[in-house]
Each structure stands twice: as structure tokens, then as C-alpha cells.
Enzyme design. Structure first.
Site, short mmCIF file in Angstrom:
data_model
loop_
_atom_site.label_atom_id
_atom_site.label_comp_id
_atom_site.label_asym_id
_atom_site.label_seq_id
_atom_site.Cartn_x
_atom_site.Cartn_y
_atom_site.Cartn_z
N GLY A 118 108.81 -90.72 -12.86
CA GLY A 118 109.12 -90.47 -11.46
C GLY A 118 108.04 -91.01 -10.54
O GLY A 118 106.91 -91.28 -10.97
N CYS A 119 108.39 -91.17 -9.27
CA CYS A 119 107.46 -91.81 -8.34
C CYS A 119 106.27 -90.91 -8.00
O CYS A 119 105.12 -91.33 -8.10
CB CYS A 119 108.20 -92.25 -7.07
SG CYS A 119 109.21 -90.97 -6.29
#
Length: 327
Positions: free
Chosen positions: A136-137
Site C-alpha cells: 500500500g502507498c
């Protein structure tokens, strides 16, 4: 070197579009298909309008079962919404010879044979892998801030994180908190202490420091801009700032995209790139690590290509020497 034959599922969204922008210019890639249910038959540039003149690709609407089974396919990228990847793989058997890189949350717990694809954490395990769960970012930016400490067993107390992301992190579908009239000139907290990326952050930290059981207190913010993440992370650190610098330089010395800056950093240094920039400060026993990435490149599609490069024995930075806007 033989070219890699690529297929994209969910090519009409933000991560699919960013993946196209990178792979169209990748020296070792050719496209087998770019699939989209909503845009089937339309030119890719009709959706991703900045690609006009760069490609004549059209979105495929063919049965996905046939697409993933075609001879010569090397890798598929799954760029659909969360929950869709697991459903897709259940309905569409993918040959063992085809590698899979999933950009959703579905397999980040390393279930179903997927490996968590953070190169700075487990680059050597990524090389022979057949299935990668892209991080995930927010998780990427926070993990890169903390991995050197975890790698030396120096996470001994709670970690505190305050981080802000651009609006593209919420995906392309409109919602009350992504609509321009709400987001513009606005700033807000969401999912304080409960963000879904906390699970993968803890998984990554305990991979390096098995006994780490302290809290990771994470306050995420929605920012009034489109791209980028800035995470400010702090935790007690007994050493000097010079010792912290050596620790981070040693950890990231062989990694092409994560760099330590002596000067304060800002988002425009990383937007449109696959870089993570870090800056360290020491304040009354606390080490403050500022970490910045572009949520759509290093936080999503760029990191997916970085993983692809490793999986196929290519230079890790192939197709990813991207220039930041700077101003």
C-alpha cells in the site's frame, strides 16, 4: 533480451493509467492486452487523455479467462478495486507460467502464495517469486522510514506517525470526500489509529525485528493536492543524529530509489517518480524521520514495475528513471 509480454486487468483506473504511462516507455515490455469492463473497445487515450499520440492501444473487453490463458503471456497486473483480485483469480485460472502482480489489498497478508513486494525489505525473495502483492502507498512511505531501525533491533518504544496523502490515493470513483468541491481548500483526518495499512506495516517491521510489539500510532490526513504522501514518523532513539545517518545510508546503500537527504524535503521532489526521499532530525531523544513518495508511482504502479523488473532479471530501475516536476 526477450521482451516481457504484459497484460493489465483494470486498466481504466488511476493505477492502471499510471502503469500504462510507465510501461509504454519500458524498453523490455510489449502489451498483450489492457482490459477494462467499462471502457471496452475504446482507445486507451480516450480515458487516459495524456497518452494521445503515445499509443494506439485499445481496451479489451474479451473474456478474461481467454486473455490470461493466451500463449506467450509473461505477467498480468491486477489493478481493479480491493476485493476484485481475489474474485478474479477464483474465476480465471492463470497458468503457472504467468507471473501475477496484484495492486490491491487482497493478498498483502501473503496468503494464497503471494509474497509482499517491498523491494527494500525482501528484494532477493522477490526475484524468484511467481505472485507479488504490491504494498500500500501509506505503508510504503512509513515502512521505508522505519526499516533501518527495525533491521538493527532499535524499535523499542511506540512509533508515532502523522501522514498526508493526495486525492488520487482514494481511487477514481467519486465519493463525498474525493469530490473537488469538498476536497479543494480542505484538510481532514480519516481512519485515525485504524487504517488498513497498519497490518502490513507491522508485518514488515516484525520481519526484521521479530520481538517488536509496541504501538504504531498512525494519524492519516487527506490533503488538498492530487499526488504524493508525506509521512512524519518519530520514535525514541538513543544514538546521535550522525549514527542514525550512518544506519540509514548503510541500509539503503544498494537500493536505487530510496535516498537520504541532508536538507529538508518537499513533495515536488518525488511527484511523478519512483523515489522515496528521507530526512532525519533528532529532538530531545526522539528521531524524526520524514518520508516522501508519489502515491501512484512508488506507492503503487512504479513499485509494481520495480517488482516486475526483479522477477524477470532486469535492471531494477528499468523504465523507472522518471523526472520530478520540481516546480
Amino acid at each position: 533480451m526477450d521482451q516481457i509480454t504484459v497484460g493489465i486487468i483494470g486498466g481504466a483506473g488511476y493505477t492502471g493509467g499510471e502503469l500504462l504511462r510507465i510501461l509504454i516507455n519500458h524498453p523490455y515490455v510489449r502489451f498483450a492486452f489492457v482490459h477494462s469492463k467499462s471502457q471496452a473497445g475504446k482507445p486507451v487515450h480516450a480515458t487516459h487523455t495524456d497518452l494521445l499520440g503515445d499509443t494506439d492501444l485499445r481496451f479489451s473487453g474479451e473474456e478474461t479467462r481467454d486473455l490470461v490463458a493466451q500463449p506467450g503471456l509473461s505477467v498480468i497486473f491486477l489493478c481493479s478495486g480491493h476485493g476484485e483480485s481475489a474474485r478474479f483469480l477464483a474465476e480465471n485460472p492463470v497458468p503457472e507460467t504467468v507471473k501475477i502482480i496484484d495492486l490491491s489489498t487482497d493478498f498483502r497478508d501473503q496468503s494464497n502464495g503471494f509474497l509482499y513486494g517491498l523491494p527494500e525489505l525482501q528484494r532477493e525473495r522477490i526475484r524468484p517469486a511467481g505472485k507479488i502483492a504490491n504494498p500500500g502507498c501509506f505503508a510504503t512511505s512509513i515502512e521505508l522510514a522505519l526499516l533501518p531501525l527495525a533491521g538493527s533491533g532499535l524499535l523499542r518504544e511506540a512509533v508515532h506517525v502523522s501522514a498526508v496523502t493526495g486525492s488520487t490515493g482514494a481511487g477514481q470513483a467519486l465519493s463525498p470526500t474525493t469530490h473537488f468541491t469538498w476536497r479543494n481548500n480542505n484538510f481532514s483526518i480519516y481512519k485515525a489509529f485504524t487504517h488498513q495499512h497498519l497490518k502490513e506495516i507491522r508485518m514488515s517491521l516484525t520481519t526484521l525485528q521479530a520481538g517488536f510489539d509496541q504501538a504504531v500510532n498512525f494519524i492519516p490526513y487527506r490533503g488538498d493536492f492530487t499526488r504524493g504522501i508525506m509521512a512524519n514518523v518519530y520514535t525514541p532513539f538513543a544514538g546521535s543524529l550522525e549514527e542514525a545517518h550512518r544506519l540509514y545510508h548503510d541500509y539503503y546503500g544498494t537500493h536505487p530509489f530510496t535516498h537520504l537527504s541532508d536538507a529538508p524535503i518537499d513533495l515536488k521532489q518525488v511527484v511523478n517518480t519512483n523515489k522515496c526521499l528521507l530526512h532525519l532530525e533528532k529532538h530531545e531523544g526522539q528521531l524524526l524521520i520524514t518520508s516522501i513518495i508519489d502515491n501512484l508511482t512508488k506507492g503503487a504502479s512504479g513499485q509494481a514495475v520495480q517488482n516486475m523488473n526483479l522477477m524477470f532479471g532486469l535492471p531494477e530501475d528499468a523504465g523507472l528513471r522518471l523526472k520530478a516536476p520540481a516546480f
